[in-house]
Design a protein around this motif. Structure first.
Motif, PDB file in Angstrom:
ATOM      1  N   GLN A   1      -3.826  -1.869  -0.327  1.00 10.42           N
ATOM      2  CA  GLN A   1      -4.382  -0.850   0.772  1.00 10.42           C
ATOM      3  C   GLN A   1      -3.533  -1.515   1.952  1.00 10.42           C
ATOM      4  O   GLN A   1      -4.906  -2.291   2.985  1.00 10.42           O
ATOM      5  N   GLN A   2      -3.109  -2.039   2.944  1.00 13.88           N
ATOM      6  CA  GLN A   2      -2.327  -3.297   3.167  1.00 13.88           C
ATOM      7  C   GLN A   2      -3.512  -4.215   4.021  1.00 13.88           C
ATOM      8  O   GLN A   2      -3.200  -5.093   5.211  1.00 13.88           O
ATOM      9  N   LYS A   3      -4.057  -4.535   3.203  1.00 14.70           N
ATOM     10  CA  LYS A   3      -4.186  -5.837   2.666  1.00 14.70           C
ATOM     11  C   LYS A   3      -4.242  -7.277   2.518  1.00 14.70           C
ATOM     12  O   LYS A   3      -3.885  -7.080   1.598  1.00 14.70           O
ATOM     13  N   GLN A   4      -4.029  -8.493   3.064  1.00 18.43           N
ATOM     14  CA  GLN A   4      -3.560  -8.905   2.726  1.00 18.43           C
ATOM     15  C   GLN A   4      -4.260 -10.243   1.030  1.00 18.43           C
ATOM     16  O   GLN A   4      -3.636 -10.247   0.541  1.00 18.43           O
TER      17      GLN A   4
ATOM     18  N   GLY B   1       1.114  -1.215   0.137  1.00 20.93           N
ATOM     19  CA  GLY B   1       0.177  -0.284   0.144  1.00 20.93           C
ATOM     20  C   GLY B   1       0.919   1.466  -0.128  1.00 20.93           C
ATOM     21  O   GLY B   1       1.855   1.366  -0.861  1.00 20.93           O
ATOM     22  N   SER B   2       0.627   2.033   0.982  1.00 22.06           N
ATOM     23  CA  SER B   2       1.492   3.208   0.827  1.00 22.06           C
ATOM     24  C   SER B   2       1.288   4.016   1.806  1.00 22.06           C
ATOM     25  O   SER B   2       1.081   5.062   2.538  1.00 22.06           O
ATOM     26  N   GLU B   3       1.299   3.386   3.613  1.00 20.78           N
ATOM     27  CA  GLU B   3       1.719   3.809   4.758  1.00 20.78           C
ATOM     28  C   GLU B   3       2.727   4.621   5.113  1.00 20.78           C
ATOM     29  O   GLU B   3       1.711   4.656   6.208  1.00 20.78           O
ATOM     30  N   SER B   4       3.727   4.608   4.495  1.00 21.71           N
ATOM     31  CA  SER B   4       4.719   5.412   4.994  1.00 21.71           C
ATOM     32  C   SER B   4       5.064   5.993   3.098  1.00 21.71           C
ATOM     33  O   SER B   4       5.805   5.828   2.316  1.00 21.71           O
TER      34      SER B   4
ATOM     35  N   LEU C   1       6.387 -10.027  -8.536  1.00 25.00           N
ATOM     36  CA  LEU C   1       6.651  -9.249  -7.182  1.00 25.00           C
ATOM     37  C   LEU C   1       6.228  -8.846  -6.266  1.00 25.00           C
ATOM     38  O   LEU C   1       4.270  -8.262  -6.844  1.00 25.00           O
ATOM     39  N   VAL C   2       6.305  -8.971  -4.575  1.00 28.19           N
ATOM     40  CA  VAL C   2       5.643  -8.931  -4.150  1.00 28.19           C
ATOM     41  C   VAL C   2       5.746  -8.862  -3.244  1.00 28.19           C
ATOM     42  O   VAL C   2       6.660  -9.345  -2.161  1.00 28.19           O
ATOM     43  N   ALA C   3       5.680  -7.135  -1.650  1.00 32.43           N
ATOM     44  CA  ALA C   3       6.105  -6.987  -0.348  1.00 32.43           C
ATOM     45  C   ALA C   3       4.743  -7.543  -0.024  1.00 32.43           C
ATOM     46  O   ALA C   3       3.662  -6.833   0.374  1.00 32.43           O
ATOM     47  N   PRO C   4       5.229  -8.716   0.981  1.00 38.47           N
ATOM     48  CA  PRO C   4       4.352  -9.047   2.119  1.00 38.47           C
ATOM     49  C   PRO C   4       3.238  -8.377   2.841  1.00 38.47           C
ATOM     50  O   PRO C   4       4.845  -8.203   3.974  1.00 38.47           O
ATOM     51  N   VAL C   5       2.511  -8.258   3.529  1.00 31.83           N
ATOM     52  CA  VAL C   5       2.045  -7.407   4.610  1.00 31.83           C
ATOM     53  C   VAL C   5       2.065  -7.589   5.192  1.00 31.83           C
ATOM     54  O   VAL C   5       1.865  -7.145   6.708  1.00 31.83           O
ATOM     55  N   VAL C   6       1.713  -9.618   5.918  1.00 35.28           N
ATOM     56  CA  VAL C   6       2.237 -10.188   6.818  1.00 35.28           C
ATOM     57  C   VAL C   6       2.844 -11.610   6.118  1.00 35.28           C
ATOM     58  O   VAL C   6       3.334 -11.466   5.176  1.00 35.28           O
TER      59      VAL C   6
ATOM     60  N   GLY D   1       9.894 -10.940   4.168  1.00 35.68           N
ATOM     61  CA  GLY D   1       9.900 -12.105   4.177  1.00 35.68           C
ATOM     62  C   GLY D   1       8.708 -12.728   4.346  1.00 35.68           C
ATOM     63  O   GLY D   1       7.237 -12.319   4.932  1.00 35.68           O
ATOM     64  N   VAL D   2       8.330 -13.888   4.287  1.00 35.62           N
ATOM     65  CA  VAL D   2       7.050 -14.888   4.353  1.00 35.62           C
ATOM     66  C   VAL D   2       7.610 -16.268   5.297  1.00 35.62           C
ATOM     67  O   VAL D   2       9.051 -16.627   5.370  1.00 35.62           O
ATOM     68  N   ASP D   3       6.856 -16.614   6.289  1.00 37.33           N
ATOM     69  CA  ASP D   3       6.632 -18.498   6.475  1.00 37.33           C
ATOM     70  C   ASP D   3       5.855 -19.538   5.524  1.00 37.33           C
ATOM     71  O   ASP D   3       5.174 -19.860   5.801  1.00 37.33           O
ATOM     72  N   ALA D   4       6.618 -19.587   4.750  1.00 37.41           N
ATOM     73  CA  ALA D   4       6.242 -20.590   3.881  1.00 37.41           C
ATOM     74  C   ALA D   4       7.611 -21.016   3.261  1.00 37.41           C
ATOM     75  O   ALA D   4       9.751 -20.813   3.179  1.00 37.41           O
ATOM     76  N   PRO D   5       7.773 -22.377   2.869  1.00 41.12           N
ATOM     77  CA  PRO D   5       8.722 -22.906   2.335  1.00 41.12           C
ATOM     78  C   PRO D   5       9.698 -22.233   0.833  1.00 41.12           C
ATOM     79  O   PRO D   5       9.420 -21.664  -0.066  1.00 41.12           O
ATOM     80  N   GLU D   6      11.170 -22.815   1.191  1.00 38.47           N
ATOM     81  CA  GLU D   6      11.580 -21.474   0.304  1.00 38.47           C
ATOM     82  C   GLU D   6      11.705 -22.139  -1.337  1.00 38.47           C
ATOM     83  O   GLU D   6      12.129 -21.014  -1.859  1.00 38.47           O
ATOM     84  N   ASP D   7      11.000 -22.922  -1.957  1.00 40.75           N
ATOM     85  CA  ASP D   7      10.926 -23.533  -2.386  1.00 40.75           C
ATOM     86  C   ASP D   7      10.517 -22.929  -4.206  1.00 40.75           C
ATOM     87  O   ASP D   7      10.079 -22.878  -4.557  1.00 40.75           O
ATOM     88  N   LEU D   8       9.347 -22.375  -3.037  1.00 35.98           N
ATOM     89  CA  LEU D   8       7.561 -21.289  -3.590  1.00 35.98           C
ATOM     90  C   LEU D   8       8.067 -20.036  -3.905  1.00 35.98           C
ATOM     91  O   LEU D   8       7.277 -19.347  -4.514  1.00 35.98           O
TER      92      LEU D   8
END
Length: 323
Positions: free
Chosen positions: A67-70, A37-40, A89-94, A118-125
């Motif tokens: 808009q700050q929503k996953q 989003g554009s929170e900052s 490209l993804v900047a993950p909100v959570v 980062g994300v809590d997901a398998p690195e091969d994804l």
């Protein structure tokens, strides 16, 4: 291994790609970009720089603001997959909740690059993650405060970033590591300001009211500069002097924090470069050229800035970057 540990360990990895990657042509590629989003101000700069990098390289960038929503990000990523983009490209909100949609991208043979979080997901994804060492950012901020107060007692209030986001988790961890063992420093209150200036001001107002009108607060540590600027305003509104009565240290190095430092209303910031797209495009270029697998974590450089580092000059150098 969780994402906090992975990003901390990533600091020991190589941080740059081969110069061969820089020469690869990716013009004509279609790349989707799911932005938080554009929170900052920093987030706005990351968006602007990503668009500039794409244009310079001839990339057709498909942009989606979550808009700050996953749920908006997941919908956008699925849209990119349906369009058959060349990469995402993804900047993950959570950090959590990404396995299913990233698996869908992998099955469609679309490489995914994570930007700045980062994300809590398998690195091969995902192909790679381009980010700062967020734990180290927190350490640098904490060490500055340790050095600044010496042996004096210092009660700290903390403005955390978005709950569940990797910057909030990691910057908190690093700061706590830096002040550990210094019994004169303690965090007395900690609450999310959601990375926004308005929320940072609101939460700081609450801290001040709860702590003897701010008289019992030595310093505020904000997980980003926008919250720090908001906190500084709350301090002024309470009749105190930010930067003097209450020390202000934060992370990002956006133009407005340099204005505050130059005015003596903030003390220190740790840089987070907004150019995550450059290394991401380089990684994709090498991957498409000959299948070169990049390092799983590409770490950008961070630097501490104080009043000794020409804050007004830094403001002038950064103000045109889209912040």
């Amino acid at each position: 291994m969780n994402i906090v540990t992975k990003l901390a360990l990533a600091a020991s990895l190589a941080t740059a790609l081969s110069t061969v990657a820089f020469a690869q042509d990716i013009s004509g590629k279609v790349i989707g970009f799911s932005q938080i989003g554009s929170e900052s101000g920093w987030r706005a700069a990351e968006t602007a720089v990503t668009k500039q990098e794409a244009e310079a390289r001839g990339v057709d960038l498909k942009f989606a603001d979550a808009q700050q929503k996953q749920e908006n990000q997941i919908k956008a990523i699925r849209g990119f997959i349906a369009q058959g983009v060349d990469a995402i490209l993804v900047a993950p909100v959570v950090a959590t909740g990404w396995d299913e949609v990233l698996t869908e991208a992998k099955e469609a043979e679309i490489p995914v690059v994570l930007l700045d979080r980062g994300v809590d997901a398998p690195e091969d994804l995902y192909l790679t993650s381009v980010a700062s060492d967020q734990v180290e950012e927190g350490r640098v901020a904490g060490q500055w405060l340790v050095d600044a107060v010496g042996t004096d007692e210092c009660k700290i209030v903390e403005l955390q970033g978005t709950v569940g986001s990797t910057p909030a988790i990691n910057r908190k961890q690093g700061f706590e590591e830096a002040i550990a063992g210094h019994d004169n420093l303690s965090i007395i209150r900690s609450q999310t300001g959601d990375f926004t200036r308005s929320k940072g001001k609101e939460v700081m107002e609450g801290f001040i009211k709860a702590e003897n009108g701010g008289a019992d607060i030595c310093a505020v540590y904000a997980h980003n500069d926008d919250m720090a600027v908001g906190a500084s305003q709350a301090i002024k509104d309470a009749g105190l002097k930010p930067g003097t009565d209450i020390l202000v240290v934060s992370i990002d190095a956006v133009p407005d924090i340099f204005t505050a430092i130059a005015a003596g209303e903030a003390n220190a910031t740790v840089e987070l470069t907004p150019n995550m797209a450059g290394p991401a495009f380089d990684a994709l270029a090498a991957f498409w050229a000959d299948g070169t697998e990049p390092e799983k974590f590409i770490i950008t450089e961070s630097k501490l800035y104080t009043a000794e580092n020409d804050p007004q000059g830094e403001y002038e150098r950064r103000k045109g970057l889209g912040y």
